[in-house]
Design a protein around this motif. Structure first.
Motif, PDB file in Angstrom:
ATOM      1  N   GLN A 100      -5.926 -11.128 -66.886  1.00 35.60           N
ATOM      2  CA  GLN A 100      -5.475 -10.401 -65.702  1.00 35.60           C
ATOM      3  C   GLN A 100      -6.249  -9.096 -65.521  1.00 35.60           C
ATOM      4  O   GLN A 100      -6.689  -8.770 -64.416  1.00 35.60           O
ATOM      5  N   LYS A 101      -6.425  -8.368 -66.614  1.00 35.94           N
ATOM      6  CA  LYS A 101      -7.126  -7.084 -66.520  1.00 35.94           C
ATOM      7  C   LYS A 101      -8.580  -7.285 -66.132  1.00 35.94           C
ATOM      8  O   LYS A 101      -9.128  -6.518 -65.317  1.00 35.94           O
ATOM      9  N   ALA A 102      -9.218  -8.314 -66.690  1.00 39.28           N
ATOM     10  CA  ALA A 102     -10.628  -8.574 -66.376  1.00 39.28           C
ATOM     11  C   ALA A 102     -10.798  -8.916 -64.899  1.00 39.28           C
ATOM     12  O   ALA A 102     -11.707  -8.392 -64.226  1.00 39.28           O
ATOM     13  N   VAL A 103      -9.938  -9.768 -64.382  1.00 39.73           N
ATOM     14  CA  VAL A 103     -10.026 -10.141 -62.961  1.00 39.73           C
ATOM     15  C   VAL A 103      -9.736  -8.937 -62.074  1.00 39.73           C
ATOM     16  O   VAL A 103     -10.393  -8.727 -61.052  1.00 39.73           O
ATOM     17  N   GLN A 104      -8.763  -8.119 -62.471  1.00 46.47           N
ATOM     18  CA  GLN A 104      -8.421  -6.935 -61.673  1.00 46.47           C
ATOM     19  C   GLN A 104      -9.600  -5.968 -61.605  1.00 46.47           C
ATOM     20  O   GLN A 104      -9.871  -5.382 -60.548  1.00 46.47           O
ATOM     21  N   LEU A 105     -10.308  -5.800 -62.712  1.00 45.87           N
ATOM     22  CA  LEU A 105     -11.490  -4.925 -62.706  1.00 45.87           C
ATOM     23  C   LEU A 105     -12.544  -5.452 -61.741  1.00 45.87           C
ATOM     24  O   LEU A 105     -13.172  -4.674 -61.008  1.00 45.87           O
ATOM     25  N   LEU A 106     -12.739  -6.763 -61.757  1.00 43.97           N
ATOM     26  CA  LEU A 106     -13.719  -7.362 -60.848  1.00 43.97           C
ATOM     27  C   LEU A 106     -13.312  -7.145 -59.398  1.00 43.97           C
ATOM     28  O   LEU A 106     -14.139  -6.759 -58.564  1.00 43.97           O
ATOM     29  N   ILE A 107     -12.042  -7.366 -59.095  1.00 45.84           N
ATOM     30  CA  ILE A 107     -11.547  -7.188 -57.729  1.00 45.84           C
ATOM     31  C   ILE A 107     -11.650  -5.727 -57.287  1.00 45.84           C
ATOM     32  O   ILE A 107     -11.950  -5.430 -56.120  1.00 45.84           O
ATOM     33  N   ASP A 108     -11.426  -4.812 -58.243  1.00 45.94           N
ATOM     34  CA  ASP A 108     -11.471  -3.382 -57.920  1.00 45.94           C
ATOM     35  C   ASP A 108     -12.890  -2.860 -57.724  1.00 45.94           C
ATOM     36  O   ASP A 108     -13.080  -1.674 -57.460  1.00 45.94           O
ATOM     37  N   GLY A 109     -13.879  -3.722 -57.907  1.00 46.80           N
ATOM     38  CA  GLY A 109     -15.253  -3.333 -57.628  1.00 46.80           C
ATOM     39  C   GLY A 109     -16.050  -2.825 -58.813  1.00 46.80           C
ATOM     40  O   GLY A 109     -17.118  -2.223 -58.632  1.00 46.80           O
TER      41      GLY A 109
END
Length: 252
Positions: free
Chosen positions: A111-120
């Motif tokens: 979840q954290k890895a995907v969130q970082l990607l989404i956050d740019g």
């Protein structure tokens, strides 16, 4: 979780070999069952291991013991297919389109890895942050798995202590021949329990857990590589080709 049949078969085979050997030697199976010896060895080993280990690590290590017989699910190919699909989606609609995929991730690490990607986050920042998370995750799991290695180290020594206690009991009752047999049995059975539990249970479980930990770490390395490739905008075919190199390292 999936049943690890070879672990179950190995444990049963080891115990059966000892009992069959006892019978073939002309001994009685009942002589192998000594409650006093069991309490001394298992209780002493557990106490020493608890004294050495912090509470959260000890509890997690005990829970991980079930992994030796029911391995955590590791599906490399399905994860690669998902990452390749995400790569197609990100190239077509942008990384923000992956926000809809967040609900399918239950693992906090993913979840954290995907969130970082989404956050740019750029590829380098994404890798740096998640490698710190990965290091912490790995250290925690390996410390927890080593709880079983620690128990394997203490059990034989505690078994010897049980043997000495049994001999003390024998010496105290030299005038009563009817009580000598029980003391001698406890002495030798305690040694069997100590050595047997260390080499047939604790040490094998510890080694099996280390194998599962390595697979889980490699699975997360694969996930990080996939997201970094998406962040770099790599062609999905290149992403798939790179990630397929992990298949041999993480057998399903």
């Amino acid at each position: 979780m999936r049943a690890d049949r070879i672990s179950i078969a190995g444990l049963l085979l080891g115990l059966a070999a000892i009992m069959v050997g006892q019978v073939l030697e002309g001994g009685s199976l009942s002589s192998l069952f000594q409650p006093a010896a069991f309490v001394i060895v298992i209780g002493g080993t557990l106490g020493a291991t608890m004294l050495q280990t912090r509470y959260p690590i000890f509890i997690r290590g005990m829970r991980m013991g079930s992994w030796a017989f029911a391995a955590p699910a590791v599906s490399t190919e399905s994860l690669i297919r998902k990452l390749v699909a995400w790569s197609h989606l990100a190239r077509r609609d942008g990384v923000l389109a992956l926000e809809k995929q967040m609900g399918s991730e239950t693992d906090p690490f993913f979840q954290k890895a995907v969130q970082l990607l989404i956050d740019g986050a750029d590829a380098n920042r994404l890798r740096d942050v998640m490698e710190v998370e990965l290091t912490t995750y790995e250290n925690t799991l390996r410390q927890s798995a080593r709880v079983w290695d620690s128990a394997a180290g203490y059990a034989p020594t505690v078994g010897i202590m049980g043997a000495v206690l049994g001999l003390i009991h024998v010496m105290e009752n030299l005038g009563d021949p009817t009580r000598l047999g029980a003391g001698i049995a406890t002495a030798f059975v305690a040694t069997i329990y100590g050595v047997g539990s260390a080499n047939l249970v604790f040490l094998p479980i510890g080694r099996k857990l280390q194998t599962h930990v390595s697979q889980l770490i490699t699975l997360r390395e694969l996930f990080i590589d996939g997201l970094v490739a998406i962040a770099n905008g790599d062609n999905p075919r290149i992403v798939e080709s790179r990630l397929l190199g992990y298949v041999a390292r993480i057998p399903d």
